[in-house]
Design a protein around this motif. Sequence first.
Motif, mmCIF file in Angstrom:
data_model
loop_
_atom_site.group_PDB
_atom_site.id
_atom_site.type_symbol
_atom_site.label_atom_id
_atom_site.label_comp_id
_atom_site.label_asym_id
_atom_site.label_seq_id
_atom_site.Cartn_x
_atom_site.Cartn_y
_atom_site.Cartn_z
ATOM 1 N N VAL A 125 0.844 -1.203 0.000
ATOM 2 C CA VAL A 125 0.000 0.000 0.000
ATOM 3 C C VAL A 125 0.877 1.250 0.000
ATOM 4 C CG1 VAL A 125 -1.650 1.351 1.361
ATOM 5 C CG2 VAL A 125 -1.984 -1.109 1.094
ATOM 6 N N ALA A 126 1.888 1.271 0.844
ATOM 7 C CA ALA A 126 2.769 2.444 0.920
ATOM 8 C C ALA A 126 3.512 2.672 -0.393
ATOM 9 C CB ALA A 126 3.753 2.277 2.079
ATOM 10 N N LEU A 127 4.032 1.616 -0.985
ATOM 11 C CA LEU A 127 4.761 1.753 -2.252
ATOM 12 C C LEU A 127 3.854 2.217 -3.384
ATOM 13 C CD1 LEU A 127 7.081 -1.379 -2.058
ATOM 14 C CD2 LEU A 127 7.746 1.025 -1.863
ATOM 15 N N VAL A 128 2.650 1.674 -3.455
ATOM 16 C CA VAL A 128 1.708 2.089 -4.491
ATOM 17 C C VAL A 128 1.292 3.546 -4.273
ATOM 18 C CG1 VAL A 128 -0.618 1.701 -5.407
ATOM 19 C CG2 VAL A 128 0.902 -0.234 -5.026
ATOM 20 N N ALA A 129 1.152 3.959 -3.032
ATOM 21 C CA ALA A 129 0.813 5.358 -2.738
ATOM 22 C C ALA A 129 1.943 6.285 -3.178
ATOM 23 C CB ALA A 129 0.524 5.535 -1.250
ATOM 24 N N ILE A 130 3.171 5.877 -2.945
ATOM 25 C CA ILE A 130 4.315 6.685 -3.396
ATOM 26 C C ILE A 130 4.323 6.776 -4.919
ATOM 27 C CG2 ILE A 130 6.849 6.753 -3.528
ATOM 28 C CD1 ILE A 130 6.790 5.533 -0.638
ATOM 29 N N TYR A 131 4.093 5.658 -5.590
ATOM 30 C CA TYR A 131 4.030 5.652 -7.049
ATOM 31 C C TYR A 131 2.891 6.562 -7.531
ATOM 32 C CZ TYR A 131 3.448 4.091 -11.845
ATOM 33 O OH TYR A 131 3.318 4.073 -13.203
ATOM 34 N N GLY A 132 1.723 6.449 -6.913
ATOM 35 C CA GLY A 132 0.595 7.311 -7.276
ATOM 36 C C GLY A 132 0.892 8.774 -7.020
ATOM 37 N N GLY A 133 1.624 9.054 -5.951
ATOM 38 C CA GLY A 133 2.006 10.421 -5.652
ATOM 39 C C GLY A 133 2.942 11.002 -6.689
ATOM 40 N N ILE A 134 3.806 10.159 -7.228
ATOM 41 C CA ILE A 134 4.751 10.609 -8.246
ATOM 42 C C ILE A 134 4.065 10.768 -9.605
ATOM 43 C CG2 ILE A 134 6.807 9.923 -9.575
ATOM 44 C CD1 ILE A 134 7.785 8.551 -6.956
ATOM 45 N N THR A 135 3.212 9.818 -9.956
ATOM 46 C CA THR A 135 2.628 9.805 -11.297
ATOM 47 C C THR A 135 1.291 10.521 -11.409
ATOM 48 O OG1 THR A 135 1.549 7.676 -10.895
ATOM 49 C CG2 THR A 135 3.769 7.634 -11.869
ATOM 50 N N SER A 136 0.582 10.702 -10.301
ATOM 51 C CA SER A 136 -0.762 11.268 -10.386
ATOM 52 C C SER A 136 -0.915 12.539 -9.555
ATOM 53 C CB SER A 136 -1.782 10.213 -9.944
ATOM 54 O OG SER A 136 -3.089 10.718 -10.013
ATOM 55 N N SER A 137 -0.953 12.368 -8.237
ATOM 56 C CA SER A 137 -1.150 13.503 -7.341
ATOM 57 C C SER A 137 -0.390 13.264 -6.040
ATOM 58 C CB SER A 137 -2.647 13.671 -7.050
ATOM 59 O OG SER A 137 -2.846 14.602 -6.016
ATOM 60 N N PRO A 138 0.413 14.239 -5.619
ATOM 61 C CA PRO A 138 1.180 14.068 -4.378
ATOM 62 C C PRO A 138 0.313 13.822 -3.138
ATOM 63 C CG PRO A 138 2.008 15.939 -5.619
ATOM 64 C CD PRO A 138 0.750 15.482 -6.306
ATOM 65 N N THR A 139 -0.943 14.247 -3.168
ATOM 66 C CA THR A 139 -1.803 14.038 -1.997
ATOM 67 C C THR A 139 -2.102 12.560 -1.749
ATOM 68 O OG1 THR A 139 -3.822 14.327 -3.304
ATOM 69 C CG2 THR A 139 -2.894 16.295 -2.263
ATOM 70 N N ILE A 141 0.025 10.267 -1.484
ATOM 71 C CA ILE A 141 0.996 9.786 -0.495
ATOM 72 C C ILE A 141 0.452 10.006 0.915
ATOM 73 C CG2 ILE A 141 3.324 10.099 0.433
ATOM 74 C CD1 ILE A 141 4.181 10.886 -2.428
ATOM 75 N N LEU A 142 -0.165 11.156 1.148
ATOM 76 C CA LEU A 142 -0.736 11.434 2.469
ATOM 77 C C LEU A 142 -2.030 10.667 2.704
ATOM 78 C CD1 LEU A 142 -0.133 15.264 2.844
ATOM 79 C CD2 LEU A 142 0.991 13.400 4.063
ATOM 80 N N LYS A 143 -2.908 10.657 1.713
ATOM 81 C CA LYS A 143 -4.227 10.052 1.904
ATOM 82 C C LYS A 143 -4.175 8.535 2.013
ATOM 83 C CE LYS A 143 -6.788 13.695 -0.462
ATOM 84 N NZ LYS A 143 -7.568 14.022 -1.663
ATOM 85 N N GLN A 144 -3.397 7.886 1.158
ATOM 86 C CA GLN A 144 -3.352 6.424 1.172
ATOM 87 C C GLN A 144 -2.083 5.880 1.812
ATOM 88 O OE1 GLN A 144 -4.124 4.566 -2.597
ATOM 89 N NE2 GLN A 144 -5.813 5.939 -3.048
ATOM 90 N N GLY A 145 -0.983 6.577 1.632
ATOM 91 C CA GLY A 145 0.280 6.066 2.139
ATOM 92 C C GLY A 145 0.509 6.287 3.611
ATOM 93 N N ALA A 146 0.058 7.428 4.132
ATOM 94 C CA ALA A 146 0.330 7.759 5.538
ATOM 95 C C ALA A 146 -0.237 6.731 6.523
ATOM 96 C CB ALA A 146 -0.173 9.165 5.860
ATOM 97 N N PRO A 147 -1.502 6.308 6.382
ATOM 98 C CA PRO A 147 -1.999 5.309 7.346
ATOM 99 C C PRO A 147 -1.187 4.009 7.312
ATOM 100 C CG PRO A 147 -3.829 6.308 6.172
ATOM 101 C CD PRO A 147 -2.571 6.775 5.492
ATOM 102 N N ALA A 148 -0.812 3.567 6.116
ATOM 103 C CA ALA A 148 -0.010 2.346 6.010
ATOM 104 C C ALA A 148 1.381 2.548 6.605
ATOM 105 C CB ALA A 148 0.093 1.918 4.545
ATOM 106 N N LEU A 149 1.981 3.709 6.343
ATOM 107 C CA LEU A 149 3.304 3.987 6.905
ATOM 108 C C LEU A 149 3.272 4.091 8.423
ATOM 109 C CD1 LEU A 149 4.682 6.511 4.269
ATOM 110 C CD2 LEU A 149 5.543 4.208 4.740
ATOM 111 N N VAL A 150 2.239 4.700 8.964
ATOM 112 C CA VAL A 150 2.101 4.786 10.429
ATOM 113 C C VAL A 150 2.012 3.381 11.021
ATOM 114 C CG1 VAL A 150 0.545 5.485 12.294
ATOM 115 C CG2 VAL A 150 1.122 7.106 10.473
ATOM 116 N N ALA A 151 1.201 2.532 10.415
ATOM 117 C CA ALA A 151 1.060 1.154 10.909
ATOM 118 C C ALA A 151 2.391 0.404 10.801
ATOM 119 C CB ALA A 151 -0.031 0.425 10.134
#
Length: 159
Positions: A125-139, A141-151
């Motif tokens: 989830v975190a890696l896909v969020a980073i990829y989405g942040g790079i290719t689509s929208s930086p937000t 990373i925060l919306k999908q990646g942050a909860p996974a990274l916190v866990a």
Amino acid sequence: CGIYCIDRIENVDKYKSASCLYHIDKMQIFSLYIIKGLYMDVTFMILATLVAVEHIYIMCLETIFTKSETTARTFNMEVEELSRPSVSTLLKNQGVYNLLLAVLILIAVWVTNDLFWTRCFLSYVALVAIYGGITSSPTIILKQGAPALVALIYSFVLL
């Protein structure tokens, strides 16, 4: 015998056989789970479950409420664009992937209680969020990646 003959707490009775050199009770096994990092505490289980719930919500936006204002606002798209059959089909397909990911996280947490696989799915989830942040929208990373990274951070630092 020791740690290597312990596969699950529920199977402790089969290890009280002659093949084991000493008696292992349930509390000792529980302690070994904690020492070896095989145990998930309730806080981590809740954090991972929140990641799964978020992906169920995303699936609902992509698959069930594809042409809604909420979906348009969430994905920064016009409702007319979401109404195009090709876009709608792509979103629904992606929604199925998000649901599967959520189900796998929930199985790893609540059915098998498997820390390794839970960490793997959260890392994905975190890696896909980073990829989405790079290719689509930086937000993303925060919306999908942050909860996974916190866990994940919680699981490596506090477990």
